[in-house]
Design an enzyme around this catalytic site. Structure first.
Site, PDB file in Angstrom:
ATOM      1  N   SER A 176       0.831  -1.196   0.000  1.00 58.93           N
ATOM      2  CA  SER A 176       0.000   0.000   0.000  1.00 58.93           C
ATOM      3  C   SER A 176       0.867   1.248   0.000  1.00 58.93           C
ATOM      4  O   SER A 176       2.096   1.168   0.061  1.00 58.93           O
ATOM      5  CB  SER A 176      -0.905  -0.003   1.234  1.00 58.93           C
ATOM      6  OG  SER A 176      -0.138   0.368   2.370  1.00 58.93           O
ATOM      7  N   LYS A 177       0.204   2.382  -0.024  1.00 60.25           N
ATOM      8  CA  LYS A 177       0.897   3.668  -0.043  1.00 60.25           C
ATOM      9  C   LYS A 177       1.916   3.771   1.095  1.00 60.25           C
ATOM     10  O   LYS A 177       2.955   4.387   0.947  1.00 60.25           O
ATOM     11  CB  LYS A 177      -0.120   4.812   0.112  1.00 60.25           C
ATOM     12  CG  LYS A 177      -0.890   5.106  -1.149  1.00 60.25           C
ATOM     13  CD  LYS A 177      -1.019   6.612  -1.374  1.00 60.25           C
ATOM     14  CE  LYS A 177      -1.381   6.922  -2.815  1.00 60.25           C
ATOM     15  NZ  LYS A 177      -2.688   6.349  -3.207  1.00 60.25           N
ATOM     16  N   ARG A 178       1.590   3.133   2.218  1.00 57.02           N
ATOM     17  CA  ARG A 178       2.490   3.210   3.365  1.00 57.02           C
ATOM     18  C   ARG A 178       3.854   2.564   3.092  1.00 57.02           C
ATOM     19  O   ARG A 178       4.811   2.811   3.791  1.00 57.02           O
ATOM     20  CB  ARG A 178       1.837   2.572   4.600  1.00 57.02           C
ATOM     21  CG  ARG A 178       1.377   3.624   5.600  1.00 57.02           C
ATOM     22  CD  ARG A 178       0.451   3.023   6.623  1.00 57.02           C
ATOM     23  NE  ARG A 178      -0.821   2.691   5.992  1.00 57.02           N
ATOM     24  CZ  ARG A 178      -1.552   1.633   6.291  1.00 57.02           C
ATOM     25  NH1 ARG A 178      -1.137   0.761   7.173  1.00 57.02           N
ATOM     26  NH2 ARG A 178      -2.700   1.428   5.684  1.00 57.02           N
ATOM     27  N   ASP A 179       3.910   1.703   2.092  1.00 56.00           N
ATOM     28  CA  ASP A 179       5.192   1.065   1.778  1.00 56.00           C
ATOM     29  C   ASP A 179       6.114   1.977   0.973  1.00 56.00           C
ATOM     30  O   ASP A 179       7.194   1.552   0.572  1.00 56.00           O
ATOM     31  CB  ASP A 179       4.955  -0.255   1.041  1.00 56.00           C
ATOM     32  CG  ASP A 179       4.248  -1.262   1.930  1.00 56.00           C
ATOM     33  OD1 ASP A 179       4.861  -1.662   2.927  1.00 56.00           O
ATOM     34  OD2 ASP A 179       3.085  -1.604   1.658  1.00 56.00           O
ATOM     35  N   GLY A 180       5.664   3.209   0.744  1.00 55.81           N
ATOM     36  CA  GLY A 180       6.556   4.191   0.126  1.00 55.81           C
ATOM     37  C   GLY A 180       6.497   4.193  -1.383  1.00 55.81           C
ATOM     38  O   GLY A 180       6.059   5.153  -1.969  1.00 55.81           O
TER      39      GLY A 180
END
Ligand code: GLU
Length: 478
Positions: A255-259
């Site tokens: 997801s977006k949190r993985d950069g």
């Protein structure tokens, strides 16, 4: 099971609500490989019916990203928003045959219904309350000024089955699909509101004569609904293949949190199109026995099949991507590498009019690059005079270090020199200063690069020699 009969036609159907996502790109790769393997067509459909979130710049980004990856498509992309008349016609057909109906339930009533279900620990589902309204009831709602959605009748008794090319025999119960499904948004009762995803996908896939729908496994429940729609519309259903999700290191959906999630991000970090396309193919597919993990898309297309696609989620493995990227960069000729690196160098304000010099620099750096971004860091000392590190200063303070460098400086000519001359000069300086060659080499590296690490010393020197930079750096360190 044989994967195909008729000529293969597959499609990628991205929604232009963001830049090209790695998941969409991987779906594109699998569709492309399958089409090319079977000599079929790979088509694009831009699903831009969400007017608020769709943007032309995202469409441009998606097309450009696919092109960059080497994924070419056949014929002009279909633009979904241009096909609304067809979508409405299909909805009308379902209304006429009694397979769809208008639902006048208000948002407030539906919210109340869902809250009650939640309070009773039941799964949210539409209770089909307006499925069989009498003409009088409908008239009464219309007289109240209510608008209506259009819902498709879902048979709770239906058992939906298909043979998925990845997951095998699939079975879904009509009762588990959330009740009669909305296929058109709320609108005045004499109109058909905006058609919704499951309906438009079926209408468009049928119109495009798609034979195989290859998409992420997050669409499995949609497939069950869409199969009911194919049946209701009297259109033949395609074969489905649901590819595994891409997971992060922790095994959660990437997801977006993985950069990094967008193809742009990988590109900005210095990954090559070849390595990324290669890596995305390995995210879920394994090459047959005896085939290397480093391959081109066309190598993979020659042997691609869903029999080698995993059901389990595919964990993102940075080490493997880095390894592939370094393989790709090591295979590059200096000319190709220069084409990749020059724009990055120019962005740093670094340039040279000497093409041969630039190519030699590429030949020097190429073998140690993992990403193109490394090609910035490792080239820095060739465009900017580096500071002397602690270790470099220490080396310059060693016994015999400065005298040896002094001796070399005395004999150093102006302008370019050959490798042989450089060796000769080193030999003479060592003899004159009475030090070991290793001492001079280490000291020269410290003087030229400001550090004790770096690429091949002799080549480094030869590259810094013509501009007078080698002399200037030696002088500075004395
Ligand atoms: N626009 C949908 C998506 O991006 C397409 C899904 C499909 O392939 O049917 O998820």
């Amino acid at each position: 099971m044989a994967e195909t009969g008729a000529a293969v036609r597959v499609r990628l159907a991205p929604s232009p609500t963001g830049t090209l996502h790695i998941g969409t790109a991987r779906t594109a790769v699998f569709n492309w490989l399958f089409a090319r393997h079977h000599g079929g067509k790979f088509l694009l459909r831009i699903e831009d019916t969400d007017k608020e979130r769709s943007k032309p710049e995202y469409t441009a980004n998606i097309l450009e990203g696919l092109q960059w990856l080497g994924i070419n498509w056949d014929s002009e992309p279909v633009i979904q928003s241009e096909r609304i008349a067809e979508h409405r016609a299909a909805i009308q057909q379902l209304l006429d045959s009694g397979k769809a109906y208008r639902c006048y339930a208000s948002e407030a009533e539906l919210t109340e219904m869902r809250e009650r279900q939640a309070a009773e620990n039941r799964a949210p589902r539409y209770d089909n309350r307006h499925r069989d309204l009498s003409a009088e009831q409908e008239q009464a709602y219309i007289a109240e000024g209510r608008e209506a959605t259009i819902r498709f009748r879902m048979d709770d008794e239906a058992v939906i089955t298909w043979t998925d090319l990845v997951r095998g025999e699939m079975r879904w119960s009509g009762a588990d699909l959330g009740g009669d499904m909305v296929i058109a948004r709320r609108a005045p009762a004499d109109q058909i509101g905006d058609p919704l995803y499951n309906l438009v996908v079926v209408v468009d896939d049928a119109a495009m004569a798609i034979t195989h729908v290859i998409r992420g496994e997050d669409h499995i429940a949609n497939t069950a609904k869409q199969l009911l729609l194919y049946e209701a519309l009297g259109a033949p259903a395609p074969v489905f293949a649901h590819t595994p999700l891409i997971l992060n290191k922790e095994g959660k959906k990437l997801s977006k949190r993985d950069g990094v999630t967008s193809v742009n991000d990988f590109r900005a970090q210095g990954y090559t199109a070849e390595a990324l396309a290669n890596y995305m193919t390995l995210l879920g597919w394994s090459p047959p026995e005896g085939m290397d993990e480093r391959f081109s898309l066309s190598d993979a297309a020659a042997v691609f099949g869903f029999d080698r696609v995993n059901k389990a989620g595919a964990r993102f493995d940075w080490d493997k991507l880095n390894w592939l990227n370094s393989q790709v960069l090591h295979e590059r000729s200096p000319e190709q590498l220069l084409a990749d690196l020059q724009p990055l160098w120019n962005a740093q304000g670094w340039s040279s009019a000497d093409q041969a010099w630039l190519l030699e620099l590429c030949a020097l750096l190429g073998p140690s690059l993992v990403t193109l971004a490394d090609g910035i860091e490792q080239a820095r000392a060739f465009f900017e005079r580096p500071e002397l590190s602690e270790a470099a200063l220490q080396q310059l303070g060693q016994d015999g270090a400065r005298p040896a460098l002094q001796a070399l400086l005395h004999q150093l000519p102006e302008g370019p020199i050959s490798a042989d001359t450089a060796q000769e000069l080193l030999g003479k300086a060592v003899a004159e200063a009475g030090v070991k060659k290793g001492v001079l080499m280490k000291t020269l590296r410290a003087a030229l690069l400001g550090s004790l690490q770096g690429p091949d010393l002799l080549t480094t020197w030869l590259l810094l020699q013509p501009s007078g930079e080698a002399r200037a750096r030696i002088e500075r360190s004395l």
